[in-house]
Design a protein around this motif. Structure first.
Motif, PDB file in Angstrom:
ATOM      1  N   ASN A  45       0.820  -1.206   0.000  1.00 15.81           N
ATOM      2  CA  ASN A  45       0.000   0.000   0.000  1.00 15.81           C
ATOM      3  C   ASN A  45       0.859   1.263   0.000  1.00 15.81           C
ATOM      4  O   ASN A  45       0.535   2.247  -0.644  1.00 15.81           O
ATOM      5  CB  ASN A  45      -0.909   0.000   1.238  1.00 15.81           C
ATOM      6  CG  ASN A  45      -2.314  -0.455   0.888  1.00 15.81           C
ATOM      7  OD1 ASN A  45      -2.854  -0.067  -0.142  1.00 15.81           O
ATOM      8  ND2 ASN A  45      -2.898  -1.284   1.725  1.00 15.81           N
ATOM      9  N   ARG A  46       1.959   1.229   0.729  1.00 20.81           N
ATOM     10  CA  ARG A  46       2.831   2.400   0.830  1.00 20.81           C
ATOM     11  C   ARG A  46       3.733   2.516  -0.401  1.00 20.81           C
ATOM     12  O   ARG A  46       4.026   3.612  -0.849  1.00 20.81           O
ATOM     13  CB  ARG A  46       3.710   2.303   2.097  1.00 20.81           C
ATOM     14  CG  ARG A  46       2.971   1.917   3.357  1.00 20.81           C
ATOM     15  CD  ARG A  46       2.435   3.090   4.155  1.00 20.81           C
ATOM     16  NE  ARG A  46       3.273   4.258   4.106  1.00 20.81           N
ATOM     17  CZ  ARG A  46       2.787   5.505   4.180  1.00 20.81           C
ATOM     18  NH1 ARG A  46       1.506   5.699   4.318  1.00 20.81           N
ATOM     19  NH2 ARG A  46       3.601   6.520   4.144  1.00 20.81           N
ATOM     20  N   VAL A 127      -4.141   5.856  -6.314  1.00 20.44           N
ATOM     21  CA  VAL A 127      -2.944   5.146  -5.891  1.00 20.44           C
ATOM     22  C   VAL A 127      -1.755   6.090  -5.710  1.00 20.44           C
ATOM     23  O   VAL A 127      -0.963   5.920  -4.784  1.00 20.44           O
ATOM     24  CB  VAL A 127      -2.584   4.054  -6.925  1.00 20.44           C
ATOM     25  CG1 VAL A 127      -1.308   3.347  -6.537  1.00 20.44           C
ATOM     26  CG2 VAL A 127      -3.714   3.058  -7.058  1.00 20.44           C
ATOM     27  N   VAL A 133      -3.202  12.657  -0.765  1.00 22.97           N
ATOM     28  CA  VAL A 133      -2.887  11.774   0.354  1.00 22.97           C
ATOM     29  C   VAL A 133      -3.818  12.027   1.536  1.00 22.97           C
ATOM     30  O   VAL A 133      -4.356  11.103   2.120  1.00 22.97           O
ATOM     31  CB  VAL A 133      -1.415  11.920   0.788  1.00 22.97           C
ATOM     32  CG1 VAL A 133      -1.198  11.305   2.155  1.00 22.97           C
ATOM     33  CG2 VAL A 133      -0.518  11.233  -0.226  1.00 22.97           C
ATOM     34  N   GLY A 138      -5.821   6.513   4.455  1.00 18.47           N
ATOM     35  CA  GLY A 138      -6.330   5.203   4.825  1.00 18.47           C
ATOM     36  C   GLY A 138      -6.905   4.425   3.661  1.00 18.47           C
ATOM     37  O   GLY A 138      -7.285   3.277   3.799  1.00 18.47           O
ATOM     38  N   LYS A 139      -6.996   5.057   2.484  1.00 20.74           N
ATOM     39  CA  LYS A 139      -7.541   4.381   1.320  1.00 20.74           C
ATOM     40  C   LYS A 139      -6.661   3.176   0.972  1.00 20.74           C
ATOM     41  O   LYS A 139      -5.441   3.257   1.032  1.00 20.74           O
ATOM     42  CB  LYS A 139      -7.565   5.346   0.139  1.00 20.74           C
ATOM     43  CG  LYS A 139      -8.535   4.876  -0.906  1.00 20.74           C
ATOM     44  CD  LYS A 139      -9.125   6.045  -1.682  1.00 20.74           C
ATOM     45  CE  LYS A 139     -10.497   5.661  -2.186  1.00 20.74           C
ATOM     46  NZ  LYS A 139     -11.392   6.796  -2.257  1.00 20.74           N
ATOM     47  N   ASN A 141      -4.803   1.284  -1.295  1.00 18.67           N
ATOM     48  CA  ASN A 141      -4.254   1.486  -2.634  1.00 18.67           C
ATOM     49  C   ASN A 141      -4.213   0.195  -3.455  1.00 18.67           C
ATOM     50  O   ASN A 141      -4.333   0.235  -4.669  1.00 18.67           O
ATOM     51  CB  ASN A 141      -2.853   2.090  -2.528  1.00 18.67           C
ATOM     52  CG  ASN A 141      -2.871   3.404  -1.779  1.00 18.67           C
ATOM     53  OD1 ASN A 141      -3.736   4.245  -2.007  1.00 18.67           O
ATOM     54  ND2 ASN A 141      -1.933   3.583  -0.860  1.00 18.67           N
TER      55      ASN A 141
END
Ligand SMILES: *[C@@H]1O[C@H](CO)[C@@H](O)[C@H](O)[C@H]1NC(C)=O
Length: 176
Positions: A45-46, A127, A133, A138-139, A141
């Motif tokens: 995700n990050r 994404v 952001v 918390g979305k 990605n």
């Protein structure tokens, strides 16, 4: 020494082949990010922000190059359809006119690729848009990436692959 016209006749097929290969590679390389192993979901995700931003300019340049040359060279072939290569032994105009029909269908399908652009870019924005952001805090990605991968499959089946098949048929018919 091949007939000089062969280069013009094969140009749309080469570009369309590159375009459909890119669709396939995107599926192979991006699909894992849509459904990572649960232990990898957090880092994935990050990581996506940096990954997508790193490939985006190149992917866009490649998309523009492949599709615009597939469309452009097909249009040139339709315009200059006369001058058969005589490779099939016949020299009637009928197959070349049919060739132009298939090149035109290839143009339509390859242009249809761009109808998916707004949804494509909106998903990539989820994404990888740094400015969003906060809005998307918390979305997940990876879920957005999974949606992108299924968009890519639909687009491949509705636009890219038929575009390639029609262009291939146009090329074969142009050989007469
Ligand atoms: C999705 O990526 C953004 C950076 O683009 C990050 O701030 C956010 O925390 C990520 N979402 C998750 C669920 O980790």
């Amino acid at each position: 020494m091949p007939h000089p016209l062969i280069l013009l006749r094969i140009a749309p097929l080469l570009s369309s082949t590159a375009a459909v290969s890119m669709t396939l590679c995107e599926d192979v390389f991006l699909r894992p990010f849509g459904a990572p192993h649960p232990t990898l979901r957090k880092p994935a995700n990050r990581l996506l922000l940096a990954h997508v931003n790193a490939f985006k300019p190149y992917a866009m340049a490649m998309t523009a190059t492949f599709y615009f040359s597939a469309i452009g060279t097909a249009v040139v072939n339709i315009k200059f359809r006369d001058g058969g290569l005589g490779l099939s032994g016949t020299s009637t105009a009928a197959p070349r006119n049919l060739s132009a029909v298939f090149y035109l269908a290839g143009v339509v399908f390859n242009a249809l690729h761009f109808a998916f652009a707004p949804r494509d870019l909106a998903l990539l924005d989820i994404v990888a848009d740094e400015d969003r952001v906060d809005a998307d805090k918390g979305k997940d990605n990876c879920t957005a990436m999974a949606s992108w991968v299924s968009l890519n499959v639909s687009r491949g089946l509705l636009a890219d692959f038929p575009g390639f098949v029609c262009t291939f048929a146009g090329f074969l018919l142009s050989l007469s």
